[in-house]
Design a protein around this motif. Sequence first.
Motif, PDB file in Angstrom:
ATOM      1  N   ILE A   1       0.821  -1.285  -0.154  1.00 26.97           N
ATOM      2  CA  ILE A   1      -0.268   0.152   0.187  1.00 26.97           C
ATOM      3  C   ILE A   1       0.828   1.077   0.006  1.00 26.97           C
ATOM      4  N   PRO A   2       0.674   2.146  -0.987  1.00 31.48           N
ATOM      5  CA  PRO A   2       1.544   3.567  -0.982  1.00 31.48           C
ATOM      6  C   PRO A   2       1.066   4.190   0.178  1.00 31.48           C
ATOM      7  N   ASP A   3       2.180   4.795   0.566  1.00 31.39           N
ATOM      8  CA  ASP A   3       1.934   5.803   1.814  1.00 31.39           C
ATOM      9  C   ASP A   3       2.206   7.295   1.336  1.00 31.39           C
TER      10      ASP A   3
ATOM     11  N   GLN B   1      -9.013  -0.511 -14.462  1.00 27.97           N
ATOM     12  CA  GLN B   1      -7.652   0.195 -14.235  1.00 27.97           C
ATOM     13  C   GLN B   1      -7.489  -0.395 -12.889  1.00 27.97           C
ATOM     14  N   TYR B   2      -6.287  -0.962 -12.579  1.00 22.38           N
ATOM     15  CA  TYR B   2      -5.920  -1.467 -11.557  1.00 22.38           C
ATOM     16  C   TYR B   2      -4.947  -0.798 -10.726  1.00 22.38           C
ATOM     17  N   VAL B   3      -5.402   0.273  -9.573  1.00 27.79           N
ATOM     18  CA  VAL B   3      -4.546   1.332  -9.272  1.00 27.79           C
ATOM     19  C   VAL B   3      -3.922   1.216  -7.654  1.00 27.79           C
TER      20      VAL B   3
ATOM     21  N   GLN C   1      -8.622  -0.799   0.021  1.00 23.38           N
ATOM     22  CA  GLN C   1      -8.240  -2.049   0.656  1.00 23.38           C
ATOM     23  C   GLN C   1      -6.957  -2.374   0.489  1.00 23.38           C
ATOM     24  N   HIS C   2      -6.415  -3.542   0.974  1.00 26.10           N
ATOM     25  CA  HIS C   2      -5.115  -3.720   0.856  1.00 26.10           C
ATOM     26  C   HIS C   2      -4.233  -3.929  -0.435  1.00 26.10           C
ATOM     27  N   TYR C   3      -5.118  -4.556  -1.329  1.00 23.98           N
ATOM     28  CA  TYR C   3      -4.633  -4.861  -2.690  1.00 23.98           C
ATOM     29  C   TYR C   3      -5.412  -3.499  -3.533  1.00 23.98           C
TER      30      TYR C   3
END
Length: 192
Positions: A58-60, A79-81, A88-90
């Motif tokens: 997960i980006p912070d 689009q999977y971003v 969510q986690h993913y």
Amino acid sequence: EGEYGTSETGAQWKLMFDDSHDHVRLSYRLRFLAPFDFVRGGKLPGLIGGEGNTGGGIPDGTDGWSARMMWRVDGAAVQYVYHPDQPQHYGEDLPWADDGDPIRFEPGRWHEVVHEIRMNKPGQNNGSITCRMDGVVVLERGGMRFRDVDSFAIDGMYFSTFFGGGSSSWATTRDETIFFDDFRIESVSNTP
């Protein structure tokens, strides 16, 4: 047949740019060889910044982000971003649609896809993603926050294609083939 994941059903590599960019357009053509069993889904190339977070990272806001494509059940395109505000986690699925109807890949047909990412100003929710399939706008999402620092922006293309997912529920039912062609990456000027 019967496999899933990068090493068994596809390939991936990062093509890092010489410089960071604030606005980039990536286009390419792809064709799923017919018949094609989409199973639960799989990854397709897209753009990245910083570390190009994927795989549950997960980006912070200070490390990176990614905006690949995926095919989902029955070839639905999303689009999977990975971004700091993902729910969510993913990664977050942003469905491609035309007048509310899901956009689907048609096996045996060449499709042209275009991903256009505009970076946010660090710490602000003013980035955007615009996508087209076969010349039609299928996703417009504003209010995006990809970063909180200016040490990265749009830094590369992630060629990523495989079935998965991280469990056998994503496994192929037979050998499958996807063709890719005509990749083009452009830095877009924001001046009128």
